[in-house]
Design a protein around this motif. Sequence first.
Motif, PDB file in Angstrom:
ATOM      1  N   SER A   1      71.658  59.833  23.112  1.00 51.55           N
ATOM      2  CA  SER A   1      70.311  59.287  22.995  1.00 51.55           C
ATOM      3  C   SER A   1      70.040  58.314  24.133  1.00 51.55           C
ATOM      4  CB  SER A   1      70.139  58.550  21.651  1.00 51.55           C
ATOM      5  OG  SER A   1      70.320  59.442  20.569  1.00 51.55           O
ATOM      6  N   ALA A   2      68.758  58.182  24.491  1.00 49.11           N
ATOM      7  CA  ALA A   2      68.374  57.203  25.502  1.00 49.11           C
ATOM      8  C   ALA A   2      68.632  55.797  24.972  1.00 49.11           C
ATOM      9  CB  ALA A   2      66.904  57.372  25.880  1.00 49.11           C
ATOM     10  N   ALA A   3      69.220  54.936  25.810  1.00 47.02           N
ATOM     11  CA  ALA A   3      69.574  53.587  25.359  1.00 47.02           C
ATOM     12  C   ALA A   3      69.289  52.587  26.465  1.00 47.02           C
ATOM     13  CB  ALA A   3      71.050  53.512  24.940  1.00 47.02           C
ATOM     14  N   VAL A   4      68.738  51.425  26.059  1.00 49.88           N
ATOM     15  CA  VAL A   4      68.468  50.309  26.972  1.00 49.88           C
ATOM     16  C   VAL A   4      68.965  49.034  26.297  1.00 49.88           C
ATOM     17  CG1 VAL A   4      66.703  48.995  28.201  1.00 49.88           C
ATOM     18  CG2 VAL A   4      66.444  51.461  27.961  1.00 49.88           C
ATOM     19  N   ALA A   5      69.643  48.185  27.040  1.00 48.03           N
ATOM     20  CA  ALA A   5      70.131  46.912  26.489  1.00 48.03           C
ATOM     21  C   ALA A   5      69.461  45.757  27.222  1.00 48.03           C
ATOM     22  CB  ALA A   5      71.654  46.815  26.609  1.00 48.03           C
ATOM     23  N   VAL A   6      69.099  44.719  26.445  1.00 50.20           N
ATOM     24  CA  VAL A   6      68.400  43.542  26.973  1.00 50.20           C
ATOM     25  C   VAL A   6      69.179  42.307  26.542  1.00 50.20           C
ATOM     26  CG1 VAL A   6      66.225  42.268  27.017  1.00 50.20           C
ATOM     27  CG2 VAL A   6      66.201  44.755  26.762  1.00 50.20           C
ATOM     28  N   ASP A   7      69.433  41.370  27.482  1.00 50.58           N
ATOM     29  CA  ASP A   7      70.183  40.176  27.110  1.00 50.58           C
ATOM     30  C   ASP A   7      69.262  39.150  26.457  1.00 50.58           C
ATOM     31  OD1 ASP A   7      68.736  38.978  29.104  1.00 50.58           O
ATOM     32  OD2 ASP A   7      70.417  38.689  30.481  1.00 50.58           O
ATOM     33  N   ARG A   8      69.838  38.006  26.076  1.00 49.50           N
ATOM     34  CA  ARG A   8      69.080  36.997  25.333  1.00 49.50           C
ATOM     35  C   ARG A   8      67.984  36.347  26.186  1.00 49.50           C
ATOM     36  NH1 ARG A   8      73.196  32.364  23.766  1.00 49.50           N
ATOM     37  NH2 ARG A   8      74.562  34.154  23.399  1.00 49.50           N
ATOM     38  N   ASP A   9      68.065  36.501  27.526  1.00 47.20           N
ATOM     39  CA  ASP A   9      67.019  35.985  28.403  1.00 47.20           C
ATOM     40  C   ASP A   9      65.917  36.994  28.669  1.00 47.20           C
ATOM     41  OD1 ASP A   9      68.323  33.525  28.715  1.00 47.20           O
ATOM     42  OD2 ASP A   9      69.610  34.338  30.280  1.00 47.20           O
ATOM     43  N   GLY A  10      65.975  38.157  28.020  1.00 47.19           N
ATOM     44  CA  GLY A  10      64.938  39.161  28.196  1.00 47.19           C
ATOM     45  C   GLY A  10      65.111  40.017  29.436  1.00 47.19           C
ATOM     46  N   LEU A  11      66.298  40.022  30.051  1.00 46.32           N
ATOM     47  CA  LEU A  11      66.547  40.818  31.252  1.00 46.32           C
ATOM     48  C   LEU A  11      67.287  42.097  30.882  1.00 46.32           C
ATOM     49  CD1 LEU A  11      67.701  38.004  33.706  1.00 46.32           C
ATOM     50  CD2 LEU A  11      65.393  38.906  33.359  1.00 46.32           C
ATOM     51  N   VAL A  12      66.961  43.189  31.570  1.00 49.65           N
ATOM     52  CA  VAL A  12      67.610  44.474  31.328  1.00 49.65           C
ATOM     53  C   VAL A  12      69.024  44.426  31.894  1.00 49.65           C
ATOM     54  CG1 VAL A  12      67.532  46.947  31.772  1.00 49.65           C
ATOM     55  CG2 VAL A  12      65.403  45.697  31.400  1.00 49.65           C
ATOM     56  N   ILE A  13      70.016  44.757  31.064  1.00 48.58           N
ATOM     57  CA  ILE A  13      71.405  44.717  31.519  1.00 48.58           C
ATOM     58  C   ILE A  13      72.065  46.080  31.480  1.00 48.58           C
ATOM     59  CG2 ILE A  13      71.761  42.303  30.887  1.00 48.58           C
ATOM     60  CD1 ILE A  13      73.035  43.231  28.290  1.00 48.58           C
ATOM     61  N   PHE A  14      71.419  47.075  30.874  1.00 53.93           N
ATOM     62  CA  PHE A  14      72.029  48.409  30.805  1.00 53.93           C
ATOM     63  C   PHE A  14      70.947  49.449  30.567  1.00 53.93           C
ATOM     64  CE2 PHE A  14      73.663  51.870  28.090  1.00 53.93           C
ATOM     65  CZ  PHE A  14      74.588  52.432  28.976  1.00 53.93           C
ATOM     66  N   VAL A  15      71.017  50.548  31.329  1.00 54.84           N
ATOM     67  CA  VAL A  15      70.132  51.706  31.140  1.00 54.84           C
ATOM     68  C   VAL A  15      70.996  52.947  31.296  1.00 54.84           C
ATOM     69  CG1 VAL A  15      68.103  52.953  31.950  1.00 54.84           C
ATOM     70  CG2 VAL A  15      68.143  50.459  32.088  1.00 54.84           C
ATOM     71  N   ASN A  16      71.143  53.761  30.249  1.00 54.40           N
ATOM     72  CA  ASN A  16      71.992  54.943  30.367  1.00 54.40           C
ATOM     73  C   ASN A  16      71.231  56.094  31.018  1.00 54.40           C
ATOM     74  OD1 ASN A  16      70.380  55.934  28.328  1.00 54.40           O
ATOM     75  ND2 ASN A  16      72.062  56.594  27.033  1.00 54.40           N
TER      76      ASN A  16
ATOM     77  N   LEU B   1      80.273  35.735  20.398  1.00 58.25           N
ATOM     78  CA  LEU B   1      81.312  34.959  19.731  1.00 58.25           C
ATOM     79  C   LEU B   1      80.782  33.648  19.176  1.00 58.25           C
ATOM     80  CD1 LEU B   1      84.235  35.489  22.287  1.00 58.25           C
ATOM     81  CD2 LEU B   1      83.835  36.692  20.115  1.00 58.25           C
ATOM     82  N   ASP B   2      79.666  33.143  19.739  1.00 60.58           N
ATOM     83  CA  ASP B   2      79.095  31.900  19.241  1.00 60.58           C
ATOM     84  C   ASP B   2      78.218  32.097  18.014  1.00 60.58           C
ATOM     85  OD1 ASP B   2      77.076  33.280  20.417  1.00 60.58           O
ATOM     86  OD2 ASP B   2      76.462  31.696  21.810  1.00 60.58           O
ATOM     87  N   GLY B   3      78.115  33.329  17.520  1.00 58.27           N
ATOM     88  CA  GLY B   3      77.303  33.594  16.337  1.00 58.27           C
ATOM     89  C   GLY B   3      75.841  33.797  16.630  1.00 58.27           C
ATOM     90  N   LEU B   4      75.428  33.659  17.887  1.00 60.43           N
ATOM     91  CA  LEU B   4      74.032  33.854  18.257  1.00 60.43           C
ATOM     92  C   LEU B   4      73.846  35.239  18.859  1.00 60.43           C
ATOM     93  CD1 LEU B   4      73.325  30.385  19.932  1.00 60.43           C
ATOM     94  CD2 LEU B   4      72.866  31.081  17.575  1.00 60.43           C
ATOM     95  N   ALA B   5      72.590  35.682  18.884  1.00 61.23           N
ATOM     96  CA  ALA B   5      72.286  36.998  19.432  1.00 61.23           C
ATOM     97  C   ALA B   5      72.576  36.991  20.932  1.00 61.23           C
ATOM     98  CB  ALA B   5      70.837  37.372  19.162  1.00 61.23           C
ATOM     99  N   ALA B   6      73.519  37.862  21.369  1.00 59.65           N
ATOM    100  CA  ALA B   6      73.885  37.928  22.777  1.00 59.65           C
ATOM    101  C   ALA B   6      73.040  38.939  23.535  1.00 59.65           C
ATOM    102  CB  ALA B   6      75.374  38.283  22.917  1.00 59.65           C
ATOM    103  N   ALA B   7      72.630  39.999  22.859  1.00 55.43           N
ATOM    104  CA  ALA B   7      71.840  41.052  23.505  1.00 55.43           C
ATOM    105  C   ALA B   7      71.162  41.882  22.431  1.00 55.43           C
ATOM    106  CB  ALA B   7      72.727  41.929  24.392  1.00 55.43           C
ATOM    107  N   ILE B   8      70.266  42.746  22.874  1.00 54.64           N
ATOM    108  CA  ILE B   8      69.577  43.692  21.998  1.00 54.64           C
ATOM    109  C   ILE B   8      69.811  45.090  22.557  1.00 54.64           C
ATOM    110  CG2 ILE B   8      67.337  44.530  21.201  1.00 54.64           C
ATOM    111  CD1 ILE B   8      68.068  42.124  19.711  1.00 54.64           C
TER     112      ILE B   8
END
Length: 622
Positions: A316-331, A401-408
């Motif tokens: 499936s198409a996948a995109v990952a976004v970090d906690r600052d709203g920047l794109v970090i991965f596009v398959n 590891l800090d319990g906060l959202a690291a990415a989406i």
Amino acid sequence: MGDGQTDLETDEELEELLGFLRDARGFDFTGYKRSSLGRRIRKRMSDAHVQSYSDYRDRLETNADEFNALFNTILINVTSLFRDPDAWTFLQREVMPELLAQTGTDEEIRVWSAGCSSGEEAYSLAIMFAETLGFDETLERVKIYGTDVDDEALRDARSGLYPAKVLAQLDPELRDKYFDQSGARFVFRPDLRRRVIFGRHDITRDAPISRLDLLVCRNTLMYFNVEAQTQIVDRFRFALRENGFLFLGKAEMLLNDTERFDVVSMRQRVFRRRPGEAAPPYHPAPVKIRTGMSGELHSMARHRQLRDLILDSTPSAAVAVDRDGLVIFVNSHARVQFGLSPNDIGRPFQDLEISYRPVELRSLIEQATHERRTLRVNGAERRAGDDVQYFDILVQPLTGLDGLAAAINITFTDVTLATQLKSEIKRVREDLETAYEELQSTNEELETTNEELQSSIEELETTNEELQSTNEELETTNEELQSGNEELETMNEEMRVRTEELDEARTFLEAVLTSVAAGVVVLDQDLKVKSWNRGAVDLWGLRPDEVIDQPFYTLDFGLPTEKLRQAIQMCLKTGRRGAPLPVAAMNRLGRSITCMVQSSPFDGHNGGVVLLMEEGRTNSSG
């Protein structure tokens, strides 16, 4: 000495409390002025009948609702439409002509309202650009970002609903032009609302929105200490284009930033970014490589490469976004499906078309991050030329590891084939309805035949009594009667089998109706609800037991039913299916949608109307 030590301990407890708020809820108040911040926290502690900071931290750990009360006390939301009219008049008459002159006629105009509170400032900017540029060009070129750290204020901003007293200072002509009355409140017009994007953003921590022509941050910097203000101004300069404008509030000024900003009007607090390269608002730490570890590093690099290859090959198409709203991965599937490229990695996700088409993902990302749960959107429609595609979208927060959202992680599953099959199921359902009517007619014929056979048996019994004298004729008649009984039993057995088939068909129809994604509502001749499927529940939030046998026009579920009266009456009168009718509505999530409603005649059960309700495609471009 004792008092000084007590003050020192109190300051340490306050810092520990601020660190707890930052780690537990992601609110970093360490850059705020301690005098005003401590005063507001102590006010809330007094209201909660708590004496010390440590005891108040215990209260926060045991009572989640106390966080909201504390944040509402700290984040004082004071705003209004066109607050300080003289400053807005200067901005429109003096600054806007320069801003538009240095922007190409086809270039996008980007505006950021930092600390927008409940949205009045962002909507004021939208009205100002619409009045200056014209409505059509504003819809085409202007994009306004409204950000704040207060989630409750952002919810109010997204709704765009304000009581009459909030609009009292607004010119009545502008109010009627840009707001639609909804009961006792007024809602900002939806087409211009789509050019305003609201999101959570902490100006002390998060990466700034870039390439701005105008940045508005009014009466927000005054709450921060000097060090925090310096960092924020650095971020603002990085965010602005050369000669971009900074609009501050009456309580703020930039007296010591003549190297970075020119003063346009000190009285109105308007500044212009001077030319020159801006340093990035934050500096990533250099990678440290220890000697003697080349084999281990080579193995780690190889494992990282294999991991990237595995992620890139996911079906499936996948995109990952970090906690600052920047794109970090596009398959690879996302690159092919949505026209993305490796160059898009590192860009703000909100700048990509995929962030709002086929569905608005920015608000879903914020909701998933805030609620820490996975969200799903089914059947999102995307048009590529003459082709129509449908996707199931999964928005999944990834916790660090800090319990906060690291990415989406955002996954797009192509369900075009399944959607086409649903259309085929609809056609089969219509065929089954026809078969059901034919079976019902056959059942009535069988009942008539059974009555006729029963009458024949009675006549034969009478004949038997009358022909007692002729034994041979009696035996012949008995054989005929026996044969008739066997045929009757055969017919009864066939009728029973057909009745079972009919029950199975009815059950199957009900299951099909339940699984249809669209809302299906059946009204009888008196326009009372007789059927309310699961699609209608998902769309409007009402359960079948709340609406069955209720008059349709009396229901209150986000769809203005009075707008359907004429189409329904025409369908009942002509007995023909009506064209899809777009109706502005609000779904069960409180989001404004365009609902496509189609009326079809219903021939069963003394007639009626079948309403097919589907959420229409939004034409938003940002």
